[in-house]
Design a protein around this motif. Structure first.
Motif, PDB file in Angstrom:
ATOM      1  N   ASP A 178       0.816  -1.210   0.000  1.00 54.03           N
ATOM      2  CA  ASP A 178       0.000   0.000   0.000  1.00 54.03           C
ATOM      3  C   ASP A 178       0.853   1.264   0.000  1.00 54.03           C
ATOM      4  O   ASP A 178       0.439   2.295  -0.522  1.00 54.03           O
ATOM      5  N   TRP A 179       2.010   1.161   0.622  1.00 52.62           N
ATOM      6  CA  TRP A 179       2.914   2.295   0.798  1.00 52.62           C
ATOM      7  C   TRP A 179       4.351   1.827   0.628  1.00 52.62           C
ATOM      8  O   TRP A 179       4.628   0.625   0.707  1.00 52.62           O
ATOM      9  N   VAL A 180       5.251   2.782   0.472  1.00 53.30           N
ATOM     10  CA  VAL A 180       6.693   2.543   0.587  1.00 53.30           C
ATOM     11  C   VAL A 180       7.154   3.321   1.816  1.00 53.30           C
ATOM     12  O   VAL A 180       7.042   4.547   1.856  1.00 53.30           O
ATOM     13  N   HIS A 181       7.647   2.610   2.810  1.00 55.51           N
ATOM     14  CA  HIS A 181       8.072   3.243   4.055  1.00 55.51           C
ATOM     15  C   HIS A 181       9.523   3.687   3.924  1.00 55.51           C
ATOM     16  O   HIS A 181      10.410   2.881   3.628  1.00 55.51           O
ATOM     17  N   VAL A 182       9.758   4.978   4.142  1.00 52.92           N
ATOM     18  CA  VAL A 182      11.088   5.561   3.990  1.00 52.92           C
ATOM     19  C   VAL A 182      11.574   6.043   5.358  1.00 52.92           C
ATOM     20  O   VAL A 182      11.015   6.983   5.929  1.00 52.92           O
ATOM     21  N   ASP A 183      12.606   5.385   5.879  1.00 55.95           N
ATOM     22  CA  ASP A 183      13.160   5.741   7.178  1.00 55.95           C
ATOM     23  C   ASP A 183      14.253   6.790   7.002  1.00 55.95           C
ATOM     24  O   ASP A 183      15.331   6.496   6.489  1.00 55.95           O
ATOM     25  N   VAL A 184      13.972   7.993   7.448  1.00 52.83           N
ATOM     26  CA  VAL A 184      14.921   9.107   7.357  1.00 52.83           C
ATOM     27  C   VAL A 184      15.576   9.263   8.730  1.00 52.83           C
ATOM     28  O   VAL A 184      14.899   9.585   9.715  1.00 52.83           O
TER      29      VAL A 184
END
Length: 225
Positions: free
Chosen positions: A29-35
């Motif tokens: 559903d999403w692309v999780h981007v850890d900043v």
């Protein structure tokens, strides 16, 4: 709400992020981007330029999780760049209401993240300012950590707190085929999974399997009845 899966590219191959995002584009559903900035957490990952590049190649919306020291300054820029969701940490934000409203005004969903040892109750008054509450189920900073069962009671309390509100409840950290059902039973409905997806031979199939387990647990959960 049906469970949503947000695979974390922290576990992907940074040399070919666009290709790895494409692997899950038909299933997630999403692309999780850890900043991460190596200040709020002891790790340094990626920032706004990479997010801007990914936005040009991702068929899925980006779920940007800012584990950084000064989210009040930087979070609006991720929303303005086109991220679908931007989450700031309660422990880091100095002006959370203003920042959350700025994120929303830029067209993104606003999220509030809370670390394992941080109680959720003091932030109840901020629920009207957010679209998603993120509860960390590991200490933020690194992928591949063991799921912290001690957070599950907090997930249950958070589910009761947000009852009647149009809010998503996300968990992040150690989510796998072995733990996702417990998270769903406790009340989570958005699941971040890194190694469980990108460590699999078929990342898309891993996403589908995780969704199936979460849906089965949600269907039998008391809070969903």
């Amino acid at each position: 709400m049906a469970p949503q899966i947000s695979p974390s590219i922290l576990s992907a191959d940074f040399a070919k992020l666009a290709d790895d995002v494409a692997l899950i584009s038909d299933a997630a559903d999403w692309v999780h981007v850890d900043v991460m900035d190596n200040h709020f957490v002891p790790n340094l990952t990626i920032g706004l330029p990479v997010v801007e590049a990914l936005l040009k190649h991702s068929a899925l919306p980006l779920d940007c999780h800012l584990m950084i020291e000064d989210p009040d300054r930087w979070a609006p820029q991720y929303a303005e760049a086109g991220a679908g969701s931007v989450t700031i940490h309660a422990e880091a934000a100095k002006a959370p209401v203003r920042t959350l409203r700025t994120i929303r005004a830029a067209g993104a969903r606003a999220g509030l993240g809370i670390n394992p040892a941080t109680p959720v109750e003091p932030y109840e008054d901020l629920l009207g300012e957010i679209d998603m509450l993120l509860l960390m189920t590991v200490e933020p900073g690194f992928g591949g950590q063991k799921f912290l069962d001690v957070v599950l009671p907090k997930v249950r309390r958070a589910r009761k707190m947000i009852e009647g509100r149009d809010l998503w409840l996300q968990v992040d950290g150690g989510v796998s085929a072995e733990t996702i059902e417990r998270c769903a039973e406790a009340g989570a409905d958005v699941f971040v999974a890194g190694n469980a997806v990108y460590g699999a031979d078929d990342p898309a199939e891993a996403v589908r399997a995780l969704r199936g387990k979460a849906q089965q647990a949600t269907d039998s959960a008391a809070w969903a009845l």
